[in-house]
Design a protein around this motif. Structure first.
Motif, PDB file in Angstrom:
ATOM      1  N   SER A   2      10.495 -18.745  51.777  1.00  0.00           N
ATOM      2  CA  SER A   2      11.889 -19.171  51.766  1.00  0.00           C
ATOM      3  C   SER A   2      12.595 -18.599  50.550  1.00  0.00           C
ATOM      4  N   ASP A   3      13.909 -18.500  50.646  1.00  0.00           N
ATOM      5  CA  ASP A   3      14.698 -18.115  49.479  1.00  0.00           C
ATOM      6  C   ASP A   3      15.542 -19.290  48.982  1.00  0.00           C
ATOM      7  N   LYS A   4      15.181 -20.500  49.412  1.00  0.00           N
ATOM      8  CA  LYS A   4      15.997 -21.660  49.084  1.00  0.00           C
ATOM      9  C   LYS A   4      15.755 -22.162  47.669  1.00  0.00           C
ATOM     10  N   ALA A   5      16.851 -22.498  47.021  1.00  0.00           N
ATOM     11  CA  ALA A   5      16.826 -23.164  45.726  1.00  0.00           C
ATOM     12  C   ALA A   5      17.980 -24.158  45.705  1.00  0.00           C
ATOM     13  N   ALA A   6      17.974 -25.045  44.730  1.00  0.00           N
ATOM     14  CA  ALA A   6      19.046 -26.035  44.624  1.00  0.00           C
ATOM     15  C   ALA A   6      19.192 -26.429  43.165  1.00  0.00           C
ATOM     16  N   TYR A   7      20.381 -26.925  42.826  1.00  0.00           N
ATOM     17  CA  TYR A   7      20.619 -27.357  41.453  1.00  0.00           C
ATOM     18  C   TYR A   7      21.455 -28.634  41.444  1.00  0.00           C
ATOM     19  N   SER A   8      21.324 -29.402  40.355  1.00  0.00           N
ATOM     20  CA  SER A   8      22.029 -30.672  40.241  1.00  0.00           C
ATOM     21  C   SER A   8      22.259 -30.985  38.772  1.00  0.00           C
ATOM     22  N   MET A   9      23.423 -31.466  38.457  1.00  0.00           N
ATOM     23  CA  MET A   9      23.728 -31.852  37.088  1.00  0.00           C
ATOM     24  C   MET A   9      23.164 -33.235  36.754  1.00  0.00           C
ATOM     25  N   ASN A  54      20.455 -19.618  46.359  1.00  0.00           N
ATOM     26  CA  ASN A  54      19.412 -18.778  46.945  1.00  0.00           C
ATOM     27  C   ASN A  54      18.710 -17.942  45.880  1.00  0.00           C
ATOM     28  N   LEU A  55      17.403 -17.824  46.065  1.00  0.00           N
ATOM     29  CA  LEU A  55      16.607 -16.909  45.271  1.00  0.00           C
ATOM     30  C   LEU A  55      16.780 -15.492  45.819  1.00  0.00           C
ATOM     31  N   PRO A  56      16.367 -14.453  45.088  1.00  0.00           N
ATOM     32  CA  PRO A  56      16.673 -13.084  45.523  1.00  0.00           C
ATOM     33  C   PRO A  56      15.894 -12.589  46.726  1.00  0.00           C
ATOM     34  N   SER A  57      14.854 -13.330  47.162  1.00  0.00           N
ATOM     35  CA  SER A  57      14.097 -12.908  48.346  1.00  0.00           C
ATOM     36  C   SER A  57      13.413 -14.117  48.964  1.00  0.00           C
ATOM     37  N   SER A  58      13.028 -13.982  50.225  1.00  0.00           N
ATOM     38  CA  SER A  58      12.271 -15.036  50.910  1.00  0.00           C
ATOM     39  C   SER A  58      10.799 -14.834  50.601  1.00  0.00           C
ATOM     40  N   SER A  59      10.225 -15.745  49.848  1.00  0.00           N
ATOM     41  CA  SER A  59       8.848 -15.610  49.400  1.00  0.00           C
ATOM     42  C   SER A  59       8.242 -16.998  49.208  1.00  0.00           C
ATOM     43  N   SER A  60       6.964 -16.999  48.882  1.00  0.00           N
ATOM     44  CA  SER A  60       6.285 -18.264  48.612  1.00  0.00           C
ATOM     45  C   SER A  60       6.457 -18.611  47.133  1.00  0.00           C
ATOM     46  N   TRP A  61       7.672 -18.989  46.772  1.00  0.00           N
ATOM     47  CA  TRP A  61       7.959 -19.346  45.388  1.00  0.00           C
ATOM     48  C   TRP A  61       7.161 -20.583  45.000  1.00  0.00           C
ATOM     49  N   LYS A  62       6.598 -20.556  43.812  1.00  0.00           N
ATOM     50  CA  LYS A  62       5.617 -21.581  43.453  1.00  0.00           C
ATOM     51  C   LYS A  62       5.999 -22.435  42.260  1.00  0.00           C
ATOM     52  N   SER A  63       6.576 -21.833  41.207  1.00  0.00           N
ATOM     53  CA  SER A  63       6.789 -22.576  39.979  1.00  0.00           C
ATOM     54  C   SER A  63       8.052 -22.093  39.283  1.00  0.00           C
ATOM     55  N   VAL A  64       8.755 -23.016  38.635  1.00  0.00           N
ATOM     56  CA  VAL A  64       9.972 -22.676  37.905  1.00  0.00           C
ATOM     57  C   VAL A  64       9.962 -23.403  36.567  1.00  0.00           C
ATOM     58  N   THR A  65      10.486 -22.739  35.539  1.00  0.00           N
ATOM     59  CA  THR A  65      10.578 -23.347  34.218  1.00  0.00           C
ATOM     60  C   THR A  65      11.849 -22.865  33.538  1.00  0.00           C
ATOM     61  N   TYR A  66      12.118 -23.409  32.346  1.00  0.00           N
ATOM     62  CA  TYR A  66      13.312 -23.013  31.598  1.00  0.00           C
ATOM     63  C   TYR A  66      12.955 -22.754  30.149  1.00  0.00           C
ATOM     64  N   GLY A  67      13.509 -21.677  29.588  1.00  0.00           N
ATOM     65  CA  GLY A  67      13.329 -21.357  28.187  1.00  0.00           C
ATOM     66  C   GLY A  67      14.104 -20.107  27.825  1.00  0.00           C
ATOM     67  N   ASN A  68      14.373 -19.922  26.552  1.00  0.00           N
ATOM     68  CA  ASN A  68      15.067 -18.718  26.084  1.00  0.00           C
ATOM     69  C   ASN A  68      16.364 -18.487  26.850  1.00  0.00           C
ATOM     70  N   ASP A  69      17.074 -19.570  27.145  1.00  0.00           N
ATOM     71  CA  ASP A  69      18.380 -19.528  27.805  1.00  0.00           C
ATOM     72  C   ASP A  69      18.324 -18.978  29.233  1.00  0.00           C
ATOM     73  N   LYS A  70      17.177 -19.134  29.891  1.00  0.00           N
ATOM     74  CA  LYS A  70      17.133 -18.733  31.301  1.00  0.00           C
ATOM     75  C   LYS A  70      16.069 -19.508  32.062  1.00  0.00           C
ATOM     76  N   PHE A  71      16.308 -19.634  33.359  1.00  0.00           N
ATOM     77  CA  PHE A  71      15.316 -20.158  34.289  1.00  0.00           C
ATOM     78  C   PHE A  71      14.462 -18.992  34.778  1.00  0.00           C
ATOM     79  N   VAL A  72      13.174 -19.228  34.943  1.00  0.00           N
ATOM     80  CA  VAL A  72      12.263 -18.210  35.477  1.00  0.00           C
ATOM     81  C   VAL A  72      11.435 -18.843  36.581  1.00  0.00           C
ATOM     82  N   ALA A  73      11.404 -18.179  37.737  1.00  0.00           N
ATOM     83  CA  ALA A  73      10.616 -18.639  38.888  1.00  0.00           C
ATOM     84  C   ALA A  73       9.597 -17.575  39.246  1.00  0.00           C
TER      85      ALA A  73
END
Length: 395
Positions: free
Chosen positions: A257-264, A273-292
């Motif tokens: 899937s390329d699905k993502a979501a955000y909430s304040m 949406n993420l940049p491609s439909s894939s088996s995205w597994k983990s996401v974190t935040y640091g250095n002023d950016k999110f990385v999945a």
């Protein structure tokens, strides 16, 4: 034939016309010094022929690191191993400074834990690491990431995501309506979620614990880890991971899937949406950016706002022709660190875009990684964790 030139250098040669041709063999002296032998030692000095490749090595003593190789007061290299071509006599001095020759997230060592089970999730908070097993009711904790002690969750089951916030550790149980909480990571109490679902991951931010479920759009949140309420994500998906940063929660979905979501606020969610439909597994935040990161092929995406995503370089040694994959990513010590199952390879990146492969202590099913107090700890199946720190090997 060999000859002796007027300056004393050894010379050899013979031409096809019967006349000797003199080819000088010139040698030079390479002198290596330690500025302070109580801080570090050096190797590689000697006499070498002109044109040879020579490597000199500086070995800092524990508590110190190499600052630079210097020649005539000028820095010629900042690497512990300095390789160069011999063109003349040289005197090289290794200058050491207080610090560590090791780097957290780069140098890894094995540490033992009390039980050989599957440790699916780990977090850091309140001065300790806490890891939970995906079977039974086992939990282990450690104040240094090296020595581990066993404790028990309130009931057996497939415990998954664990996080820390608001003075509590909170863990969720897969395919149930149960969670558990603890103020010290040792004594645990069970709480009830408003709905049964395949709870997979949990994060804390903006005064709330928020958990996502796999193959569903149901989400639960709590301000205290005890009393929970239900809300929904924008769509049904295999929601795999959630994190908090830049004043928002961000969740990503796997299952091609390329699905993502955000909430304040963790309650009202918006699709992206993420940049491609894939088996995205983990996401974190640091250095002023999110990385999945992607489960199978080491694909990476990053975003500065959690809304607009860009595909970046694949993680090292991960492609469709290898069995290496990555399952978890975290941030600490100025770098992102990722681990994965069935491999002895981890990866790190200072910008979330360009990645470098490093070695874990063994090839195992590495499931999760967490950072705290200058240390990274990775969990796996079995009675073995991996530990990384500027402090060096466990003692």
């Amino acid at each position: 034939q060999s000859f002796l030139s007027p300056d004393g250098a050894s010379e050899t040669g013979h031409s096809g016309d019967g006349y000797a041709r003199i080819t000088p063999v010139v040698s030079y002296r390479i002198t290596v010094l330690s500025e302070d032998t109580e801080k570090g030692t050096v190797l590689g000095g000697g006499t070498y022929e002109s044109g040879m490749q020579v490597t000199v090595k500086a070995s800092p003593i524990r508590g110190y690191k190499l600052s630079a190789w210097q020649e005539n007061g000028q820095t010629v290299s900042e690497n512990a191993e300095y390789t160069f071509t011999v063109t003349g006599d040289r005197t090289l001095t290794a200058v050491f400074a207080e610090g560590s020759p090791y780097e957290a997230g780069v140098d890894w060592w094995k540490v033992d834990n009390p039980l050989e089970v599957t440790w699916k999730s780990i977090t850091y908070g309140n001065g300790k690491f806490v890891a939970v097993s995906s079977k039974y009711n086992f939990v282990v904790y450690s104040v240094d990431g090296i020595s581990w002690t066993m404790a028990n969750l309130p009931s057996s089951g497939d415990w998954r995501g664990v996080t820390y916030g608001n003075g509590k550790f909170v863990v969720i149980k897969y395919n149930t309506n149960k969670a558990a909480y603890s103020t010290d990571g040792i004594t645990w109490s069970e709480s009830t979620l408003p709905v049964t679902a395949k709870w997979l991951d949990i994060a804390y931010g903006n005064g709330k614990f928020v958990a996502v479920s796999y193959s569903d759009n149901r989400l639960v949140y709590s301000t205290d880890g005890v009393n929970w309420a239900q809300t929904t994500l924008p769509s049904i998906a295999d929601w795999a991971s959630i994190t908090y940063g830049a004043d928002k929660f961000v969740a990503i979905a796997g299952g091609n899937s390329d699905k993502a979501a955000y909430s304040m606020n963790g309650i009202d969610w918006h699709p992206t949406n993420l940049p491609s439909s894939s088996s995205w597994k983990s996401v974190t935040y640091g250095n002023d950016k999110f990385v999945a990161i992607h489960t199978w092929y080491g694909e990476v995406a990053y975003s500065e706002d959690g809304i607009n995503w860009v595909k970046s370089t694949m993680l090292p040694e991960s492609n469709s022709n290898t069995s290496r994959s990555y399952s978890s990513v975290t941030y600490g010590e100025g770098k992102f660190v990722a681990v994965g199952p069935n491999t002895s390879i981890a990866a790190y990146s200072k910008d979330g875009i360009n990645w470098i492969a490093v070695n874990l202590p063994s090839s195992k099913a590495w499931y999760d990684v967490a950072y705290g107090d200058g240390k990274f700890v990775a969990t796996a199946f079995g009675a073995e964790f991996a530990y990384s720190s500027d402090y060096g090997p466990p003692v």
